[in-house]
Design a protein around this motif. Structure first.
Motif, mmCIF file in Angstrom:
data_model
loop_
_atom_site.group_PDB
_atom_site.id
_atom_site.type_symbol
_atom_site.label_atom_id
_atom_site.label_comp_id
_atom_site.label_asym_id
_atom_site.label_seq_id
_atom_site.Cartn_x
_atom_site.Cartn_y
_atom_site.Cartn_z
ATOM 1 N N VAL B 96 0.618 -1.269 0.097
ATOM 2 C CA VAL B 96 0.214 0.192 -0.075
ATOM 3 C C VAL B 96 0.916 1.466 -0.197
ATOM 4 O O VAL B 96 0.422 2.377 -1.094
ATOM 5 N N ALA B 97 1.672 1.117 0.494
ATOM 6 C CA ALA B 97 2.451 1.955 0.946
ATOM 7 C C ALA B 97 3.284 2.965 -0.433
ATOM 8 O O ALA B 97 3.157 3.887 -1.224
ATOM 9 N N VAL B 98 4.084 1.629 -1.504
ATOM 10 C CA VAL B 98 4.251 1.838 -2.816
ATOM 11 C C VAL B 98 3.532 2.107 -4.090
ATOM 12 O O VAL B 98 2.990 3.202 -4.211
ATOM 13 N N ALA B 99 2.150 1.883 -3.300
ATOM 14 C CA ALA B 99 1.039 1.825 -4.679
ATOM 15 C C ALA B 99 0.163 3.758 -4.130
ATOM 16 O O ALA B 99 0.599 3.810 -5.284
ATOM 17 N N LYS B 100 0.842 3.815 -3.202
ATOM 18 C CA LYS B 100 -0.062 5.412 -3.036
ATOM 19 C C LYS B 100 1.077 6.332 -3.300
ATOM 20 O O LYS B 100 0.845 6.765 -3.592
ATOM 21 N N ARG B 104 0.390 9.012 -6.552
ATOM 22 C CA ARG B 104 0.205 10.519 -5.691
ATOM 23 C C ARG B 104 1.113 11.297 -6.190
ATOM 24 O O ARG B 104 0.939 12.543 -6.144
ATOM 25 N N GLU B 105 2.320 10.848 -6.110
ATOM 26 C CA GLU B 105 3.135 11.773 -5.643
ATOM 27 C C GLU B 105 5.074 11.271 -6.955
ATOM 28 O O GLU B 105 4.798 12.226 -8.053
ATOM 29 N N PHE B 106 5.703 10.284 -6.770
ATOM 30 C CA PHE B 106 6.627 9.827 -7.088
ATOM 31 C C PHE B 106 6.028 9.578 -8.925
ATOM 32 O O PHE B 106 6.724 10.315 -10.137
ATOM 33 N N GLY B 107 4.842 8.894 -10.053
ATOM 34 C CA GLY B 107 4.881 9.261 -10.416
ATOM 35 C C GLY B 107 4.580 10.618 -11.711
ATOM 36 O O GLY B 107 5.486 10.754 -12.497
ATOM 37 N N ALA B 108 4.117 10.942 -10.943
ATOM 38 C CA ALA B 108 3.888 12.502 -11.656
ATOM 39 C C ALA B 108 5.140 12.988 -11.675
ATOM 40 O O ALA B 108 5.196 13.733 -12.977
ATOM 41 N N GLY B 203 -9.393 7.297 -6.662
ATOM 42 C CA GLY B 203 -8.736 8.842 -6.151
ATOM 43 C C GLY B 203 -7.274 8.960 -6.198
ATOM 44 O O GLY B 203 -6.882 9.968 -5.933
ATOM 45 N N ASP B 204 -6.900 7.764 -5.809
ATOM 46 C CA ASP B 204 -5.335 8.029 -5.670
ATOM 47 C C ASP B 204 -4.850 8.653 -6.883
ATOM 48 O O ASP B 204 -3.747 9.233 -7.761
ATOM 49 N N VAL B 205 -5.447 7.699 -8.331
ATOM 50 C CA VAL B 205 -4.487 7.776 -9.788
ATOM 51 C C VAL B 205 -4.607 9.510 -9.823
ATOM 52 O O VAL B 205 -4.050 10.211 -10.741
ATOM 53 N N TRP B 206 -6.534 9.592 -9.646
ATOM 54 C CA TRP B 206 -6.690 11.073 -10.221
ATOM 55 C C TRP B 206 -6.136 12.359 -9.434
ATOM 56 O O TRP B 206 -5.599 13.257 -10.167
ATOM 57 N N GLN B 207 -5.717 11.959 -8.113
ATOM 58 C CA GLN B 207 -4.696 12.876 -7.772
ATOM 59 C C GLN B 207 -3.471 12.753 -8.790
ATOM 60 O O GLN B 207 -3.083 14.239 -8.930
ATOM 61 N N GLY B 208 -2.434 11.872 -8.676
ATOM 62 C CA GLY B 208 -1.384 11.696 -10.101
ATOM 63 C C GLY B 208 -1.515 12.618 -10.865
ATOM 64 O O GLY B 208 -1.709 13.600 -11.589
ATOM 65 N N LEU B 209 -2.695 12.334 -11.167
ATOM 66 C CA LEU B 209 -3.533 12.868 -13.140
ATOM 67 C C LEU B 209 -3.972 14.582 -12.941
ATOM 68 O O LEU B 209 -3.206 15.419 -14.187
ATOM 69 N N SER B 210 -4.098 15.379 -12.314
ATOM 70 C CA SER B 210 -4.518 16.228 -12.389
ATOM 71 C C SER B 210 -2.924 17.386 -11.569
ATOM 72 O O SER B 210 -3.063 17.889 -12.220
ATOM 73 N N LYS B 211 -2.315 16.883 -10.979
ATOM 74 C CA LYS B 211 -1.079 17.133 -11.124
ATOM 75 C C LYS B 211 -0.670 17.613 -12.339
ATOM 76 O O LYS B 211 -0.080 18.094 -12.560
#
Lengths: 266, 265
Positions: B96-100, B104-108, B203-211
């Protein structure tokens, strides 16, 4: 628009670069079918005048009208219509370096017409033939020599068959033979395609060869507009300096000189 | 007096410069959106071919390097989380730590920094050298609005491709983490991935994408506005390129923090 109305009317044009005024109430008219040379030394304001004629800068005061349209006040649509009827060959050619020579020449046609690809190809090659660059369409601009770049830029400028052609420093940086060829080409364009041509130059020889009328600019003011003979015969000292390649006599204002030396940087 | 005056003048000038820079970028944004909507009517159509070409340069050509960095970051996160969570005997929480953190952060963030370095600088260099050699003026007098021809396609392409690259980076990073963590947790990589999918919320994915959409705007606008304001020949182009990269990366990191703060409150 009636046939006798001037193509270009400039009325009391002022231009500024920051604090420095580079054009002082310039009046300038070009009628259909003539070759007008704008002549003047470096810093005389001729490039600035050209930028205003092309609508690249808005006048600080006064107006610039092309084909009767006030370029400072025209809507975007009107300005676009004017720009489709003018061609410009810039000093350095200004070919898009990411496109081949042929694509550069074809660019105005692609953007402004709905012609099919083969017609565009033929038309742009035709114009390359006019400037003696037939067969060079697949080269990139970086592979051309200085004279070829200028001719390619000319081909792009005339591809839409403009009524009005601007040419900035046709002979700058070219050897005498190539620049003489360009002069011939300009004369041919006027005779064959009935273009009105405005040339900005400081080369006396080519100016006298191609001009119908000459406007002499000096320090942002029009000294004289007249035929070649009138300019040659002018008794204005600055014009004679230009014609005879005499260095101008600097008059030193002692106060201003001291002020410049001692002034603190702002 | 004058000792105080000079720094104040400098500060004032810098402030005005910064504000006018933001204003200029905003104007470029509004103009390019305007041409996208109304361009056809004005005879200034934004060409699909130009957008597609930009999409290839910004997106497709960046795939290998995004994959490499995404994978490495995933691997790195896997290693760190396993090590630090082991102290509490909570290794299983690594999934869960990696996934979130990735979605949320590192991908974007990683993708945006990479694209800022690759394409933001390329935009600044291209437009900068074009304005130096009068090509921008030439476009204008041909009747091609430089903003429509140079900015709008890049903006659209960036707005599409940066989120796409972000999704790609998310996937690769999670796979990278799975390859390291699955053996450490005594599960198969596919079981790890299935668990990741069940833990992730939209929501996690959207957070990264909106950024990443905001990052796309930042990268493009900073790139093109520094490009258009180039003066001083080839040296100016070099300076503008550097400036574009540094500015975009700073803005990306600051905006990312602000975004995270407001979303997670």
């Amino acid at each position: 628009m009636n046939a006798t109305a001037p193509l270009i009317e400039v009325d009391k044009l002022d231009a500024w670069y920051g604090q420095r005024q580079v054009l002082h109430a310039v009046d300038f008219t070009v009628t259909s079918g003539e070759i007008r040379v704008i002549m003047g030394g470096s810093g005389s304001g001729k490039s600035t005048l050209l930028r205003h004629l092309l609508g690249l800068q808005r006048p600080a005061a006064g107006s610039v009208r092309l084909f009767g349209v006030d370029m400072g006040k025209a809507s975007e649509r009107e300005r676009l219509d004017v720009r489709k009827r003018i061609g410009v060959s810039f000093q350095g050619g200004a070919l898009l370096t990411s496109l081949s020579v042929g694509e550069n020449v074809a660019l105005p046609l692609r953007e402004h017409t709905d012609l099919d690809e083969s017609t565009i190809r033929i038309m742009s090659r035709l114009k390359l033939e006019v400037v003696n660059l037939g067969g060079f369409q697949d080269l990139m601009p970086s592979q051309l020599s200085g004279g070829m770049v200028k001719r390619a830029a000319l081909a792009r400028a005339i591809v839409m068959d403009p009524r009005l052609l601007f040419f900035d420093e046709p002979s700058a940086g070219l050897d005498p033979v190539v620049s003489a060829e360009l002069d011939e080409l300009i004369l041919r364009l006027r005779d064959a395609l009935r273009m009105t041509i405005v040339v900005v130059t400081h080369e006396l020889e080519s100016a006298f060869k191609i001009a119908d009328t000459i406007t002499v600019l000096d320090q942002g003011r029009v000294l004289l507009t007249g035929s070649v003979a009138q300019v040659r015969a002018a008794d204005n000292e600055r014009i004679q300096d230009l014609l005879n390649r005499r260095p101008r006599e600097m008059q030193v204002d002692a106060e201003a000189y001291l002020r410049r030396l001692t002034q603190e940087q702002t | 007096m004058s000792a105080l005056e000079r720094p104040l003048q400098g500060l004032g000038r810098a402030t005005i410069g910064a504000i006018s820079g933001v204003g200029y970028a905003a104007m470029l944004l509004v103009e390019s959106l305007y041409y996208c909507v109304a361009g056809r009517r004005l005879g200034q159509r934004v060409r699909l071919a130009a957008i597609v070409r930009q999409m290839r340069e910004i997106g497709v050509d960046a795939l290998p390097i995004v994959a490499l960095l995404g994978f490495t970051v995933g691997l790195m996160l896997g290693i760190q989380f396993i090590a630090s969570l082991a102290e509490f005997g909570a290794q299983s929480q690594v999934v869960v730590a990696v996934a979130k953190s990735v979605t949320r952060e590192f991908g974007a963030l990683i993708t945006a920094i990479l694209v800022a370095g690759r394409s933001g600088s390329a935009l600044a260099a291209r437009i900068g050298s074009m304005s130096v050699s009068q090509e921008v003026d030439a476009l204008a007098v041909i009747g091609i609005e430089p903003v429509r021809y140079l900015v709008a396609p890049a903006l659209i392409a960036m707005l599409v491709m940066l989120p796409v690259l972000t999704i790609f980076a998310n996937a690769v990073a999670i796979i990278g983490a799975a390859l390291y963590s699955a053996p450490a947790l005594n599960v198969t990589p596919s079981a790890y991935l299935l668990q990741t999918l069940s833990l992730l919320t939209p929501g996690d994915v959207w957070q990264g994408l909106s950024k990443s959409v905001v990052f796309a705007l930042l990268i493009t606008l900073i790139g093109v506005s520094t490009g258009f304001s180039v003066t001083g020949g080839a040296e100016g182009v070099g300076r503008a390129t550097t400036r574009a990269v540094v500015l975009s990366i700073c803005w990306i990191i600051v905006v990312d923090m602000v975004f995270s703060f407001f979303i997670n409150r």
